[in-house]
Write an enzyme that holds these catalytic residues in place. Structure first.
Site, PDB file in Angstrom:
ATOM      1  N   TYR A  15       0.847  -1.208   0.000  1.00  0.00           N
ATOM      2  CA  TYR A  15       0.000   0.000   0.000  1.00  0.00           C
ATOM      3  C   TYR A  15       0.878   1.253   0.000  1.00  0.00           C
ATOM      4  O   TYR A  15       0.585   2.220  -0.705  1.00  0.00           O
ATOM      5  CB  TYR A  15      -0.922   0.012   1.230  1.00  0.00           C
ATOM      6  CG  TYR A  15      -1.930   1.139   1.177  1.00  0.00           C
ATOM      7  CD1 TYR A  15      -3.164   0.956   0.555  1.00  0.00           C
ATOM      8  CD2 TYR A  15      -1.636   2.393   1.714  1.00  0.00           C
ATOM      9  CE1 TYR A  15      -4.078   1.992   0.471  1.00  0.00           C
ATOM     10  CE2 TYR A  15      -2.540   3.437   1.632  1.00  0.00           C
ATOM     11  CZ  TYR A  15      -3.764   3.233   1.012  1.00  0.00           C
ATOM     12  OH  TYR A  15      -4.660   4.263   0.914  1.00  0.00           O
TER      13      TYR A  15
ATOM     14  N   PHE B  68      -8.351  20.252 -25.075  1.00  0.00           N
ATOM     15  CA  PHE B  68      -8.559  18.815 -25.115  1.00  0.00           C
ATOM     16  C   PHE B  68      -9.751  18.513 -24.216  1.00  0.00           C
ATOM     17  O   PHE B  68      -9.946  19.158 -23.198  1.00  0.00           O
ATOM     18  CB  PHE B  68      -7.320  18.012 -24.682  1.00  0.00           C
ATOM     19  CG  PHE B  68      -7.600  16.538 -24.799  1.00  0.00           C
ATOM     20  CD1 PHE B  68      -7.704  15.961 -26.053  1.00  0.00           C
ATOM     21  CD2 PHE B  68      -7.849  15.759 -23.686  1.00  0.00           C
ATOM     22  CE1 PHE B  68      -8.051  14.615 -26.185  1.00  0.00           C
ATOM     23  CE2 PHE B  68      -8.188  14.411 -23.819  1.00  0.00           C
ATOM     24  CZ  PHE B  68      -8.287  13.847 -25.072  1.00  0.00           C
ATOM     25  N   THR B  69     -10.551  17.510 -24.596  1.00  0.00           N
ATOM     26  CA  THR B  69     -11.852  17.270 -23.949  1.00  0.00           C
ATOM     27  C   THR B  69     -11.771  17.188 -22.415  1.00  0.00           C
ATOM     28  O   THR B  69     -12.402  17.984 -21.714  1.00  0.00           O
ATOM     29  CB  THR B  69     -12.462  15.970 -24.501  1.00  0.00           C
ATOM     30  OG1 THR B  69     -11.498  14.925 -24.378  1.00  0.00           O
ATOM     31  CG2 THR B  69     -12.838  16.129 -25.969  1.00  0.00           C
TER      32      THR B  69
ATOM     33  N   ASP C  72       0.890  19.695 -21.129  1.00  0.00           N
ATOM     34  CA  ASP C  72       0.242  18.392 -21.274  1.00  0.00           C
ATOM     35  C   ASP C  72       1.240  17.571 -22.076  1.00  0.00           C
ATOM     36  O   ASP C  72       1.307  17.652 -23.298  1.00  0.00           O
ATOM     37  CB  ASP C  72      -1.103  18.503 -21.984  1.00  0.00           C
ATOM     38  CG  ASP C  72      -1.770  17.124 -22.136  1.00  0.00           C
ATOM     39  OD1 ASP C  72      -1.066  16.110 -21.991  1.00  0.00           O
ATOM     40  OD2 ASP C  72      -2.978  17.068 -22.414  1.00  0.00           O
TER      41      ASP C  72
ATOM     42  N   LYS D 103      -0.115   6.730 -23.557  1.00  0.00           N
ATOM     43  CA  LYS D 103       0.331   7.043 -24.923  1.00  0.00           C
ATOM     44  C   LYS D 103       1.846   6.804 -25.039  1.00  0.00           C
ATOM     45  O   LYS D 103       2.274   5.669 -25.202  1.00  0.00           O
ATOM     46  CB  LYS D 103      -0.024   8.489 -25.274  1.00  0.00           C
ATOM     47  CG  LYS D 103      -1.513   8.705 -25.589  1.00  0.00           C
ATOM     48  CD  LYS D 103      -2.350   8.871 -24.381  1.00  0.00           C
ATOM     49  CE  LYS D 103      -3.759   9.347 -24.705  1.00  0.00           C
ATOM     50  NZ  LYS D 103      -4.600   9.396 -23.498  1.00  0.00           N
TER      51      LYS D 103
ATOM     52  N   ARG E 280     -14.031  13.585 -34.101  1.00  0.00           N
ATOM     53  CA  ARG E 280     -13.408  14.706 -33.394  1.00  0.00           C
ATOM     54  C   ARG E 280     -13.904  15.971 -34.088  1.00  0.00           C
ATOM     55  O   ARG E 280     -13.209  16.600 -34.848  1.00  0.00           O
ATOM     56  CB  ARG E 280     -11.874  14.634 -33.435  1.00  0.00           C
ATOM     57  CG  ARG E 280     -11.287  13.523 -32.621  1.00  0.00           C
ATOM     58  CD  ARG E 280     -11.036  13.839 -31.154  1.00  0.00           C
ATOM     59  NE  ARG E 280     -12.123  13.538 -30.247  1.00  0.00           N
ATOM     60  CZ  ARG E 280     -11.974  13.181 -28.978  1.00  0.00           C
ATOM     61  NH1 ARG E 280     -10.779  13.022 -28.468  1.00  0.00           N
ATOM     62  NH2 ARG E 280     -12.991  12.988 -28.207  1.00  0.00           N
TER      63      ARG E 280
ATOM     64  N   PHE F 162     -19.615  13.019 -26.337  1.00  0.00           N
ATOM     65  CA  PHE F 162     -19.193  12.159 -27.441  1.00  0.00           C
ATOM     66  C   PHE F 162     -19.023  10.698 -27.038  1.00  0.00           C
ATOM     67  O   PHE F 162     -19.140   9.803 -27.857  1.00  0.00           O
ATOM     68  CB  PHE F 162     -17.885  12.680 -28.071  1.00  0.00           C
ATOM     69  CG  PHE F 162     -16.741  12.761 -27.101  1.00  0.00           C
ATOM     70  CD1 PHE F 162     -16.579  13.881 -26.297  1.00  0.00           C
ATOM     71  CD2 PHE F 162     -15.838  11.723 -26.978  1.00  0.00           C
ATOM     72  CE1 PHE F 162     -15.534  13.955 -25.384  1.00  0.00           C
ATOM     73  CE2 PHE F 162     -14.785  11.784 -26.073  1.00  0.00           C
ATOM     74  CZ  PHE F 162     -14.644  12.914 -25.267  1.00  0.00           C
TER      75      PHE F 162
HETATM   76  C1  LIG Z   1      -3.649  15.320 -25.139  1.00  0.00           C
HETATM   77  C2  LIG Z   1      -4.329  14.508 -24.084  1.00  0.00           C
HETATM   78  N1  LIG Z   1      -4.367  14.959 -22.829  1.00  0.00           N
HETATM   79  C3  LIG Z   1      -4.966  14.251 -21.851  1.00  0.00           C
HETATM   80  C4  LIG Z   1      -5.583  13.052 -22.094  1.00  0.00           C
HETATM   81  C5  LIG Z   1      -6.301  12.342 -20.967  1.00  0.00           C
HETATM   82  O1  LIG Z   1      -5.630  11.205 -20.580  1.00  0.00           O
HETATM   83  P1  LIG Z   1      -6.375   9.905 -20.036  1.00  0.00           P
HETATM   84  O2  LIG Z   1      -7.210   9.347 -21.142  1.00  0.00           O
HETATM   85  O3  LIG Z   1      -5.253   8.989 -19.625  1.00  0.00           O
HETATM   86  O4  LIG Z   1      -7.202  10.301 -18.865  1.00  0.00           O
HETATM   87  C6  LIG Z   1      -5.567  12.528 -23.386  1.00  0.00           C
HETATM   88  C7  LIG Z   1      -6.220  11.232 -23.664  1.00  0.00           C
HETATM   89  O5  LIG Z   1      -6.641  10.909 -24.730  1.00  0.00           O
HETATM   90  C8  LIG Z   1      -4.923  13.284 -24.418  1.00  0.00           C
HETATM   91  O6  LIG Z   1      -4.890  12.848 -25.690  1.00  0.00           O
END
Ligand SMILES: Cc1ncc(COP(=O)(O)O)c(C=O)c1O
Length: 461
Positions: free
Chosen positions: A76, A128-129, A219, A262, A386, A453
């Site tokens: 842990y 980014f979303t 990011d 990624k 997208r 989405f």
């Molecule tokens: C540019 C970018 N930032 C953040 C994220 C969010 O990461 P996660 O899906 O691991 O939560 C993504 C995921 O697709 C991304 O492409």
């Protein structure tokens, strides 16, 4: 004189384990996509032949990573794998402090809660979303400060991820620097087509924001792929290693959020890393509320080990050449076939320009959503919208946001598919393009409240 013969290159790895794929008929796929509400996120993975939905968490790990999984220290507190990860983050990204999280959005959540207050503005090189969602939930307003070329799918600017410093300056003049806790800089920019930011621009952002006391948060989810483009395209970097470029990029920031799913060649994981001790202390105390203790942050010890080992592999140039080369291979074939795609070809994905693909379908009939469904029906290849669906609604007016870019993304999992899979994909898209006149749009019949989405449902018009 003999003509020089073309020499092919191949991936610097071979296949040791295989995962069988199911093949289906067109009739089967028509039923499957109808039942999924014409949303590729709602398909069952077993009904997909070639899965280009995302490059996130879909990577093939190496034998060395899998061996590391057996060395998971599932304590842990104080797991050995955490310390390995901490050392690897220091070595490859350069940050002094690490807070692991279950994936990227876990880090975005914690960072946004700490740095953003109600009424703040967060400039970024395109949204980014999940990043924007967390910024808004923390009371902030996202402001797009990317260069105009990023919104033009036909512009061949080599660094379409660059920040427009004039837009940033205008925002500071309009709202005041004290209302801007940080600039959110993505490398590469997913929503712009996997486009990189140049080192020169990143350095300029750093110098400019320092004058105003504004932080820079990277990011760095695909920062390694960004580093590859810097090496290839930016003057003065051809002889520098990817690892050196990555560290230099991070040195222009105060902190980074990373989705390890990624670049790091794993199936899960993320982290927040920083040079800032105060930010670290706050993040370390908040992570226990949302993710788990600060030495695991929602991850198993074995996941942290796979991340640490993935970092050693992610900066290898032969690997990156094959990874980005595969995306280039598909992009160039599509261009030769007259298919409209975003140029230059990005790092992790090809983006089809649905506006030019289906010029007769208005944006509120969801041309990109339609195109993703059509490609699936044609061949079982799964892609992702997208465009207007991903862009959501304006929080104030409740109207759809109408993004310039109405795209379908073909994201390539790392080390997973062969050149034959790529050829099948290209042929399928060409076939849908040949029959484009017969395609109508969709209407949305179910709209979830958050990040619509993922779960929205549609019917054919
Ligand atoms: C540019 C970018 N930032 C953040 C994220 C969010 O990461 P996660 O899906 O691991 O939560 C993504 C995921 O697709 C991304 O492409």
């Amino acid at each position: 004189m003999s003509e020089e013969k073309r020499r092919s290159w191949a991936e610097p790895f071979k296949i040791k384990v295989v995962e069988p794929l199911k093949t289906t008929t067109r009739g089967y796929r028509e039923r499957a996509i109808r039942e999924a509400g014409y949303n590729t996120f709602l398909l069952r993975s077993e009904d997909v032949y070639i899965d280009l939905l995302t490059d996130s968490g879909t990577n093939a790990m190496s034998d060395n990573q899998w061996a590391g999984m057996m060395l998971g220290d599932e304590a842990y507190a104080g797991s050995e794998n955490f310390y390995n990860l901490e050392a690897a983050v220091g070595k490859y990204y350069g940050y002094s402090y690490l807070v692991p999280t279950h994936q990227g959005r876990g880090a975005e959540h914690i960072l946004s809660q700490i740095l953003i207050s109600e009424g703040d503005y967060i400039p970024g090189n395109m949204y980014f979303t999940t990043t924007r969602e967390h910024q808004e939930r923390a009371g902030g307003t996202f402001v797009d400060v990317i260069i105009d070329e990023a919104h033009d799918p036909e512009s061949t600017h080599p660094f379409k991820g660059n920040v427009d410093l004039r837009k940033l300056e205008d925002l500071i003049e309009r709202v005041g620097a004290e209302k801007i806790p940080y600039v959110s800089v993505a490398a590469t920019v997913n929503m712009a087509g996997g486009q990189p930011i140049s080192m020169e621009n990143l350095r300029a952002v750093r110098e400019f924001t320092q004058l105003h006391g504004i932080k820079v948060v990277l990011d760095a989810t695909r920062a390694v792929e960004n580093a590859y483009f810097v090496k290839r395209r930016e003057e003065g970097y051809a002889d520098r290693s990817i690892a050196e470029i990555l560290r230099e990029m991070c040195s222009c920031s105060d902190a980074a959020t990373v989705s390890a799913k990624k670049d790091l060649l794993t199936n899960i994981g993320g982290f927040l890393a920083t040079f800032d001790e105060d930010l670290f202390e706050e993040a370390r105390s908040l992570v226990v509320v949302y993710e788990g203790l600060h030495t695991y942050g929602g991850l198993a010890g074995r996941d942290m080990e796979a991340m640490a080992r993935g970092m050693e592999e992610m900066v290898e140039e032969d690997y990156l050449h094959a990874r980005i080369g595969q995306v280039e291979y598909v992009g160039e074939k599509l261009l030769r076939g007259g298919i409209p795609i975003v140029v230059p070809i990005g790092g992790h994905a090809i983006f089809l320009d649905a506006k030019r693909f289906f010029p007769g379908i208005p944006q509120d009939h969801f041309p990109a959503q339609t195109l993703a469904a059509e490609i699936y029906v044609d061949s079982g290849v799964r892609t992702m919208e997208r465009g207007i669906v991903s862009a959501g609604r304006d929080r104030e007016t409740g109207e759809h946001n109408y993004p310039e870019l109405e795209l379908v993304r073909l994201a390539f999992p790392r080390r997973v598919y062969t050149q034959a899979h790529c050829d099948v994909t290209v042929e399928s898209i060409e076939s849908v393009h040949d029959n484009r006149e017969s395609v109508r749009g969709l209407r949305m019949v179910h709209e979830p409240k958050h990040l619509r989405f993922f779960q929205a449902r549609f019917e054919k018009l």
